[in-house]
Structures are given as C-alpha cells and as structure tokens.
Enzyme design. Structure first.
Site, PDB file in Angstrom:
ATOM      1  N   LYS A 201      26.934  38.144  47.905  1.00  0.00           N
ATOM      2  CA  LYS A 201      26.519  38.261  46.500  1.00  0.00           C
ATOM      3  C   LYS A 201      26.339  36.855  45.953  1.00  0.00           C
ATOM      4  O   LYS A 201      27.278  36.057  45.919  1.00  0.00           O
ATOM      5  CB  LYS A 201      27.573  39.019  45.697  1.00  0.00           C
ATOM      6  CG  LYS A 201      27.227  39.183  44.228  1.00  0.00           C
ATOM      7  CD  LYS A 201      28.307  39.978  43.500  1.00  0.00           C
ATOM      8  CE  LYS A 201      28.011  40.128  42.034  1.00  0.00           C
ATOM      9  NZ  LYS A 201      29.062  40.897  41.324  1.00  0.00           N
ATOM     10  N   LYS A 254      23.002  41.222  47.580  1.00  0.00           N
ATOM     11  CA  LYS A 254      22.683  41.217  46.150  1.00  0.00           C
ATOM     12  C   LYS A 254      22.420  39.789  45.694  1.00  0.00           C
ATOM     13  O   LYS A 254      23.258  38.915  45.936  1.00  0.00           O
ATOM     14  CB  LYS A 254      23.862  41.820  45.371  1.00  0.00           C
ATOM     15  CG  LYS A 254      23.648  41.908  43.870  1.00  0.00           C
ATOM     16  CD  LYS A 254      24.868  42.508  43.173  1.00  0.00           C
ATOM     17  CE  LYS A 254      24.623  42.619  41.667  1.00  0.00           C
ATOM     18  NZ  LYS A 254      25.805  43.146  40.951  1.00  0.00           N
TER      19      LYS A 254
END
Length: 328
Positions: A201, A254
């Site tokens: 992320k 992400k």
C-alpha cells in the site's frame, strides 16, 4: 510467415470472434464493492467527491448488499464511521461498532450467502488524529507507534471475525501486523478466517476522496513513515514476501492504475490470490471526465478494470462494481 499470409485482423471481424479469442475476461464475481457504514437509520449521504458513493446506515447498507448479490458481485469491503473518535481508535474493536453491527445484520440476510464479507482492519477512521495507529509525541514532533498499534489491530481483527467477517483485511501497513493478527485469530478460534493483507500500500495522492468518505484525513503530518514510497518496486516485493511469511492468505495492491507494474511483478513472483484496489482518486478522476463528456463512461470504466485484470489481479476492489456488473 508474414503478411499477407498472416492477417491479425481475421479474428477481430465480429464480436463473436473477438470474444472467442479474448485473453483477459472480466466478470461480476471478480469485483468487490466498498461500503462506508455510518450511524443512524435511513441514512444515504452522498460523498461530494465521489459521485454515486454514499455513507450508509446499516439498513441502507443491506439494500446495497442485496443489489450487489443480485448483480453477481463477488463481495463487499466494509469501512466504519463511528459515532465518536478517540486517540486509541477504540471504535475499531468495539463489538457494537458500525462494521460489527453491519456484519451481524448481513449474516442474517439471504444476500450474505452470495457475498464474501471483507472487513477492513485499520484505525484511521476511528482515531481522533486520523492516523492508522497509536500516536506518540516525540522531541521531533510525533511518531506512529508500530508495536502498540499492532496489538490493537489484532484485537480489532478478532472482533470483526467474531461478528461474521469472512475475511479480515489489514490496511494499516504496520510491520508485523499480519503475524500478530494470525496468532490472535487462531487463539480466539477463528483459525478458518483468511487474512487479505494490503501488502503493498503506497503513500498515494489518489486517496483524497476516500478520506472524505471515511472521514479519515490525518489531522497533522502524513502517512509516509508507514505507507510505501511510490518509487519502490523491489521494496514492495519484500513487503509481500514478509506478509506471506507471517500467514497472509491473499494480498492486495493499492492503488491500482499508477502501480500496474507492481501488480504484474507480484503476479509473476507469487502464486497466491492477488487483488487490486481501484482507489477513490482513480474513480473520481474518471467520473469527472464523464461529467465533462470527455470520456465514454461504460467503455472507459470497463477498459480501466480490464487493464487491472490484465496486469494480473484476480479480483478488483472498485466503486464501479455495480455499474460494471450491469454493463457486463
């Protein structure tokens, strides 16, 4: 052999031919719809920066879940907006918290049998300061403490699993949290609950609209000390390897669009279920172009999702889930 013997256009002449030789397929069951759960009843509050996205009370969330199940969508990713926030983010592990309430209600509906219910595990929506862990003052300002945050995240994961989460998904990016969550789940009797780790992320500019939806913007500083530097691909592979070693069953990339190379690299290296999150900024950027008439909505939406699938994602978390399912 070369032209004119080989003519690549032969298999492009009709939709039937194109469909027959299509390499990457997008299906509703590969899509995950995020929902933002807030207090109240009959609440469907529009998120200004995300057209078509709402803060939903539990009863309204059930309606969206039923629609998602009818469309054949694979599952839901649940985020909670608590009635009150504090420095520890105690609403995250409150058994009467918004996500916990929603999970229990959804599990009692017929829609639940057709949907995978994924609970986000993080503290940013629940802390008064908006960071993903416990904050400690230092001589140089502040620091998000890793180990004490991990203890709270593990407690949160257990609470969510007990409420009925099919999958828990830690998104905080604290070191060692997957192993701590796995141990806590197993001790609590939830050894069958999988962990979907946001393993890579990145500290991204594309999260802005989400922070409006989840009311989770940091009140000071930023998250670059724990979310990844967007320039680092090799480090992302290390993060994934560490999380898998700690017991992650699945991994999530992400954002998606600016990091398709990371998705591809992970797909080639790791033979585990892999998802990607088409984040709020990606969604809002496309919606803004649609509103201006600059892009054809359905084609651009589906093309963006197929691109993520082609890069290697098995499933996609996307705010387009319902619209894409209808188009498909």
């Amino acid at each position: 052999m070369d032209f004119p013997l080989i003519r690549m256009r032969r298999t492009r002449r009709t939709e039937a031919l194109r469909s027959l030789v299509r390499e990457t397929r997008l299906e509703p069951g590969q899509l995950i719809l995020p929902l933002f759960i807030c207090p109240g009843e009959g609440v469907r509050k529009a998120v200004g920066s995300m057209p078509g996205v709402f803060n939903l009370s539990v009863d309204e969330a059930v309606k969206d879940a039923e629609e998602a199940a009818r469309l054949g969508i694979g599952g839901l990713l649940l985020f909670g907006l608590p009635e009150a926030k504090d420095e520890q983010g105690s609403g995250a592990w409150d058994d009467a918290g918004m996500v916990q309430q929603t999970l229990r209600v959804l599990k009692a509906t017929t829609a639940a049998k057709d949907l995978v219910l994924i609970a986000d595990v993080c503290l940013c929506e629940y802390t008064s300061h908006g960071h993903c862990g416990v904050v400690r003052e230092t001589g140089a300002g502040f620091e998000v403490e890793n180990d004490s945050s991990v203890e709270i995240l593990a407690k949160t994961a257990v609470s969510l699993a007990a409420a009925g989460a099919d999958i828990v998904a830690p998104s905080d990016m604290m070191d060692g949290r997957v192993g701590e969550i796995r141990d806590a789940l197993d001790v609590a009797g939830h050894e069958q609950t999988p962990i979907l780790s946001y393993a890579a992320k990145f500290a991204s500019a594309f999260y802005g609209p989400f922070r409006e939806a989840a009311d989770s913007a940091p009140q000071f500083g930023d998250r670059r000390s724990y979310q990844m530097d967007g320039a680092n691909l090799r480090e992302a592979m290390r993060e994934i390897e560490l999380d898998l070693g700690e017991g992650a069953d699945m991994i999530l990339m992400k954002p998606a669009m600016p990091y398709l190379d990371v998705i591809r690299a992970a797909r080639e290296r790791y033979d585990v279920p892999l998802g990607a999150y088409q984040v709020s900024g990606e969604y809002s950027m496309l919606q803004a172009a649609f509103a201006k008439g600059w892009l054809e909505p359905e084609r651009a939406m589906l093309e963006s999702l197929v691109g993520i699938r082609r890069a290697g994602a098995d499933f996609i978390v996307t705010y387009f889930a319902c619209d894409a399912a209808k188009a498909l």
